[in-house]
Design an enzyme around this catalytic site. Structure first.
Site, PDB file in Angstrom:
ATOM      1  N   ARG A  65       0.879  -1.189   0.000  1.00 15.27           N
ATOM      2  CA  ARG A  65       0.000   0.000   0.000  1.00 15.27           C
ATOM      3  C   ARG A  65       0.906   1.225   0.000  1.00 15.27           C
ATOM      4  O   ARG A  65       1.319   1.712   1.043  1.00 15.27           O
ATOM      5  CB  ARG A  65      -0.912  -0.022   1.223  1.00 15.27           C
ATOM      6  N   SER A  70     -12.881  -3.567   0.495  1.00 14.91           N
ATOM      7  CA  SER A  70     -13.213  -3.019   1.809  1.00 14.91           C
ATOM      8  C   SER A  70     -14.720  -2.856   1.917  1.00 14.91           C
ATOM      9  O   SER A  70     -15.351  -2.363   0.992  1.00 14.91           O
ATOM     10  CB  SER A  70     -12.585  -1.634   1.998  1.00 14.91           C
ATOM     11  N   LYS A 121      -4.273   5.556   8.769  1.00 16.28           N
ATOM     12  CA  LYS A 121      -5.060   6.029   7.631  1.00 16.28           C
ATOM     13  C   LYS A 121      -5.804   7.299   8.035  1.00 16.28           C
ATOM     14  O   LYS A 121      -6.810   7.231   8.748  1.00 16.28           O
ATOM     15  CB  LYS A 121      -6.050   4.921   7.220  1.00 16.28           C
TER      16      LYS A 121
HETATM   17  N1  FQP Z   1      -8.885  -3.566   4.206  1.00 28.38           N
HETATM   18  C1  FQP Z   1      -7.737  -4.076   3.707  1.00 28.38           C
HETATM   19  C2  FQP Z   1      -7.411  -5.484   3.951  1.00 28.38           C
HETATM   20  N2  FQP Z   1      -6.857  -3.312   3.021  1.00 28.38           N
HETATM   21  C3  FQP Z   1      -7.133  -2.007   2.800  1.00 28.38           C
HETATM   22  N3  FQP Z   1      -6.235  -1.252   2.112  1.00 28.38           N
HETATM   23  C4  FQP Z   1      -8.328  -1.451   3.291  1.00 28.38           C
HETATM   24  C5  FQP Z   1      -9.174  -2.281   3.996  1.00 28.38           C
HETATM   25  C6  FQP Z   1      -8.684  -0.005   3.034  1.00 28.38           C
HETATM   26  O1  FQP Z   1      -9.630   1.636  -0.282  1.00 28.38           O
HETATM   27  P1  FQP Z   1      -9.538   1.644   1.197  1.00 28.38           P
HETATM   28  O2  FQP Z   1      -9.020   0.204   1.669  1.00 28.38           O
HETATM   29  O3  FQP Z   1     -10.761   1.960   1.958  1.00 28.38           O
HETATM   30  O4  FQP Z   1      -8.388   2.625   1.668  1.00 28.38           O
HETATM   31  P2  FQP Z   1      -6.864   2.671   1.194  1.00 28.38           P
HETATM   32  O5  FQP Z   1      -6.823   2.454  -0.285  1.00 28.38           O
HETATM   33  O6  FQP Z   1      -6.378   4.008   1.588  1.00 28.38           O
HETATM   34  O7  FQP Z   1      -6.139   1.589   1.917  1.00 28.38           O
HETATM   35  F1  FQP Z   1      -8.493  -6.231   3.933  1.00 28.38           F
HETATM   36  F2  FQP Z   1      -6.602  -5.959   3.046  1.00 28.38           F
HETATM   37  F3  FQP Z   1      -6.851  -5.633   5.114  1.00 28.38           F
END
Ligand code: FQP
Ligand code: MG
Length: 221
Positions: free
Chosen positions: A40, A112, A141
């Site tokens: 990420r 998500s 975040k």
């Molecule tokens: N759950 C998971 C996981 N990974 C993530 N990156 C998110 C939730 C959050 O698009 P998102 O996803 O709401 O925010 P961002 O892109 O900033 O991470 F299940 F893999 F743990």
């Protein structure tokens, strides 16, 4: 995908390594027994272009060496280009059906979700697992929603018992058990491992906490 793959799901970008070499932090986490990794690369200082490609390739190769799934966050093109094992997207990252058709049927798709409605829609659109949270508070975040506790995982798991769920947001070894008890297959963390003085040990402790909670759940079923 096998739900066991989600047991200890480590998420990191190059800016999350607390000033250390992120590749070394990842290596240490893998040695400690994380079962899945999500790249990420986000926020101030995030790598782009050639530097991102080089870093992402190193992460992918390291995960492969350890036989651990390599998931890319948000970036469909990067996931496809690297032949990643999977892609993770949120509710604001585009149409899930279109994304599924771009990555094909084989790649793992994580989505998500924040309630049972989003969970059902994600499943129908082709999600292989859900990320649900933030369970506890998080500082990783900045645009995260309010902590939801484990209730949403319980509801989504009751509604879709065959769809693996991973909890996310403020989870550490000492508060992981309720997440598993609520029905999650695993826990996802950034800082609990990436900011730990000993990431391998942090990964090991999380693994132990999750395994104990899973065994407890199986005993009492
Ligand atoms: N759950 C998971 C996981 N990974 C993530 N990156 C998110 C939730 C959050 O698009 P998102 O996803 O709401 O925010 P961002 O892109 O900033 O991470 F299940 F893999 F743990
Ligand atoms: Mg996203």
């Amino acid at each position: 995908m096998k739900p066991e793959q989600l047991a200890v799901y480590f998420i990191m970008g190059s800016v999350n390594a607390a000033g250390r070499n992120p590749i070394e932090v990842l290596e240490s986490a893998l040695r400690g027994g994380v079962t899945c990794f999500q790249l990420r690369e986000k926020g101030p200082g995030a790598l782009k272009g050639e530097a991102l490609l080089e870093f992402a390739t190193a992460c992918r190769d390291l995960c492969r060496e350890h036989g651990v799934g390599f998931i890319v966050n948000d970036d469909v093109d990067l996931a496809v280009h690297l032949g990643a094992d999977g892609l993770h997207v949120g509710q604001e990252d585009g149409d899930i059906r279109k994304i599924r058709s771009r990555i094909g049927g084989q790649m793992i798709l994580g989505v998500s979700a924040h309630d049972a409605g989003e969970a059902g829609a994600a499943l129908a659109a082709g999600a292989d697992y859900l990320g649900m949270g933030p369970v506890y508070g998080t500082r990783s975040k900045p645009d995260a929603r309010e902590a939801s506790g484990t209730g949403l995982i319980r509801d989504a798991h009751a509604a879709h018992p065959d769809l693996p769920i991973v909890g996310i947001g403020g989870i550490r070894a000492d508060n992981a058990a309720p997440v598993i008890r609520a029905g999650a297959s695993g826990v996802s963390v950034i800082s609990a491992i990436s900011h730990a003085s000993d990431p391998a040990r942090a990964a090991r402790e999380l693994h132990q906490a999750v395994e104990e909670a899973i065994m407890e759940k199986e005993r009492t079923r």
